[in-house]
Design a protein around this motif. Structure first.
Motif, PDB file in Angstrom:
ATOM      1  N   UNK A 129       0.642  -1.461  -0.179  1.00 36.40           N
ATOM      2  CA  UNK A 129       0.133   0.139   0.219  1.00 36.40           C
ATOM      3  C   UNK A 129       0.571   1.088  -0.211  1.00 36.40           C
ATOM      4  N   UNK A 130       2.260   1.085   0.654  1.00 33.90           N
ATOM      5  CA  UNK A 130       2.736   2.667   0.650  1.00 33.90           C
ATOM      6  C   UNK A 130       3.575   2.187  -0.714  1.00 33.90           C
ATOM      7  N   UNK A 131       3.256   2.140  -1.522  1.00 33.03           N
ATOM      8  CA  UNK A 131       4.469   2.560  -2.511  1.00 33.03           C
ATOM      9  C   UNK A 131       3.712   3.267  -2.988  1.00 33.03           C
ATOM     10  N   UNK A 132       4.806   3.587  -4.798  1.00 30.48           N
ATOM     11  CA  UNK A 132       3.853   4.565  -5.573  1.00 30.48           C
ATOM     12  C   UNK A 132       3.357   3.987  -6.933  1.00 30.48           C
ATOM     13  N   UNK A 133       4.417   2.994  -7.308  1.00 30.09           N
ATOM     14  CA  UNK A 133       3.030   2.602  -8.472  1.00 30.09           C
ATOM     15  C   UNK A 133       3.390   0.942  -8.182  1.00 30.09           C
ATOM     16  N   UNK A 134       2.936  -0.119  -9.164  1.00 35.40           N
ATOM     17  CA  UNK A 134       2.422  -0.950  -9.488  1.00 35.40           C
ATOM     18  C   UNK A 134       3.378  -1.635 -10.499  1.00 35.40           C
ATOM     19  N   UNK A 135       3.727  -3.091 -10.315  1.00 35.26           N
ATOM     20  CA  UNK A 135       4.763  -4.347 -11.334  1.00 35.26           C
ATOM     21  C   UNK A 135       3.972  -5.027 -11.303  1.00 35.26           C
ATOM     22  N   UNK A 136       3.340  -5.923 -12.698  1.00 31.34           N
ATOM     23  CA  UNK A 136       2.813  -7.042 -12.270  1.00 31.34           C
ATOM     24  C   UNK A 136       3.957  -7.685 -12.944  1.00 31.34           C
ATOM     25  N   UNK A 137       4.234  -8.551 -12.933  1.00 34.29           N
ATOM     26  CA  UNK A 137       4.719  -9.770 -13.719  1.00 34.29           C
ATOM     27  C   UNK A 137       4.031 -11.375 -14.152  1.00 34.29           C
ATOM     28  N   UNK A 138       3.641 -10.686 -15.330  1.00 43.54           N
ATOM     29  CA  UNK A 138       2.682 -11.662 -16.654  1.00 43.54           C
ATOM     30  C   UNK A 138       3.850 -12.716 -17.020  1.00 43.54           C
ATOM     31  N   UNK A 139       3.472 -13.959 -17.337  1.00 47.49           N
ATOM     32  CA  UNK A 139       4.399 -15.180 -17.744  1.00 47.49           C
ATOM     33  C   UNK A 139       3.439 -15.055 -19.177  1.00 47.49           C
ATOM     34  N   UNK A 140       5.310 -15.145 -20.076  1.00 50.50           N
ATOM     35  CA  UNK A 140       4.849 -16.174 -21.192  1.00 50.50           C
ATOM     36  C   UNK A 140       5.416 -17.085 -21.943  1.00 50.50           C
TER      37      UNK A 140
END
Ligand SMILES: Nc1nc2c(ncn2[C@@H]2O[C@H](COP(=O)(O)OP(=O)(O)OP(=O)(O)O)[C@@H](O)[C@H]2O)c(=O)[nH]1
Ligand SMILES: [Mg+2]
Length: 366
Positions: free
Chosen positions: A93-104
């Protein structure tokens, strides 16, 4: 304090691999330790910084930094709530952004929980988990407001009802698959909900983790998925996490050679960092000198007085003026003195809106 980006994604999507690549970390991949989130720092390569460094030849050159956090645990398990989930959820919650790693990437030795590889499905699943996490918070809060309204005085009542109406509207949007970052909230409304740290309000970068054999198609994969999963506050790119992690452990020249063997022209990691930086709405200004040439990340729109405060509270307190020259002007002139002669070195006041690439010397008195 540097800005933080939280890495999320389905299990075994390559989160820790990407984390290692970005931060030069050596955290174990292929296993996850629920007791410890990985936290590391990535340096943002801004070529302008190194050009300035060549000119000033300072003792120290300091790039902007972004913090990455690899939580490990899945978002779903956090929302459902177990003993460790509270702490992880609050870190996220305290981060400024999210990075979603999606598997291909396909790899028989790394089974996928769904039994097949489908990046589009997995990206949508994470979008849903993000929305659920926010909905759970809203649900709890609405129940509380309901209780609080019972014993509330007239003036409190109005405040609660306001909040209730706003949360109900956000809830309705989320249920229609609209993340908060895409909702048109007024500045006042956005401010009213900052305390909740809603995950779907944060900028989101989707990183499609492709296999080595897919590198030739990276641009196509990226293009296809970006049509569905990009837009305001949201970006998508494809890279091979495993290769990038290996490259990040080599020296720059060898890494560049390997990259060209794979037909990759640009460092995938630099692209990730650059896109994270842009999604966060950050720009760099520079300070220069014999001691240090340094890039300072600030939110686009920051005024000179606040920018000064980034360096030191004394400089903000005793702010007199900012001597400013744009990066391109500086390069054209070759020195601050020449810039001054040509009228390109400007004196700006407290409210000057700092521009990307500004080279600034703050004049102050304490
Ligand atoms: N073939 C291939 N394997 C990869 C790639 N990226 C990651 N892997 C492998 O996939 C496995 C999982 O990678 P991790 O980085 O640990 O993934 P994670 O999401 O952190 O996984 P957990 O935290 O254990 O859920 C490891 O064995 C990696 O070596 C890739 O691009 N290609
Ligand atoms: Mg992991």
């Amino acid at each position: 304090m540097s800005v933080g980006i939280g890495i999320i994604g389905l299990p075994k999507s390559g989160r820790t691999t990407v984390f290692n690549a970005l931060t030069g970390g050596k955290a174990d991949t292929g296993s996850y330790n629920p007791e410890a989130a990985h936290i590391g720092i990535a340096k943002i390569a801004d070529p302008r910084l190194y050009t300035l460094s060549d000119i000033f030849k300072p003792r120290k050159t300091t790039p902007a930094e972004v913090k990455y956090i690899d939580i490990g645990a899945s978002l779903k398990s956090l929302t459902e709530g177990s003993s460790i989930s509270g702490e992880y959820l609050s870190q996220l919650s305290n981060t400024d952004a999210l990075m979603n790693v999606a598997r291909a990437f396909g790899d028989e030795s790394v089974p996928h929980t769904e039994g097949s590889i489908d990046a589009e499905r997995d990206i949508a699943a994470i979008d849903m988990e993000i929305a659920f996490s926010d909905l759970a918070i809203i649900e709890r809060r609405l129940q509380r407001i309901e209780m609080q309204l019972k014993g509330a005085k007239a003036d409190e009542r109005q405040q609660f009802q306001h909040e209730q109406a706003l949360l109900a509207r956000i809830k309705e949007g989320l249920e229609k698959d609209k993340p908060i970052r895409q909702m048109e909230l007024t500045a006042e409304e956005s401010k009213a909900i900052t305390g909740y740290c809603f995950l779907s309000a944060k900028p989101l970068l989707t990183l499609v983790n492709i296999g080595e054999e897919q590198i030739a198609e990276a641009a196509q994969i990226e293009h296809r998925l970006a049509q569905h999963f990009s837009g305001s506050g949201r970006g998508l790119l494809a890279l091979c996490g495993k290769l990038e992690m290996e490259l990040s452990q080599l020296d720059a020249a060898t890494a560049a050679e390997c990259r060209s063997d794979f037909g990759i022209t640009e460092s995938g990691l630099d692209r990730v960092k650059k896109m994270s930086f842009d999604l966060l709405g950050l720009i760099n200004f520079f300070t220069t000198g014999e001691d240090e040439v340094k890039a300072w990340p600030i939110t686009d729109g920051t005024e000179a007085l606040k920018a000064a405060g980034k360096i030191h509270s004394d400089i903000e307190r005793g702010f007199i003026r900012a001597e400013v020259i744009g990066y391109d002007d500086f390069i054209k002139c070759g020195s601050t003195a020449e810039g001054r002669k040509h009228g390109l070195l400007r004196l700006e006041g407290k409210q000057y809106r700092v521009q990307d690439g500004d080279i600034i010397n703050f004049l102050f008195n304490v």
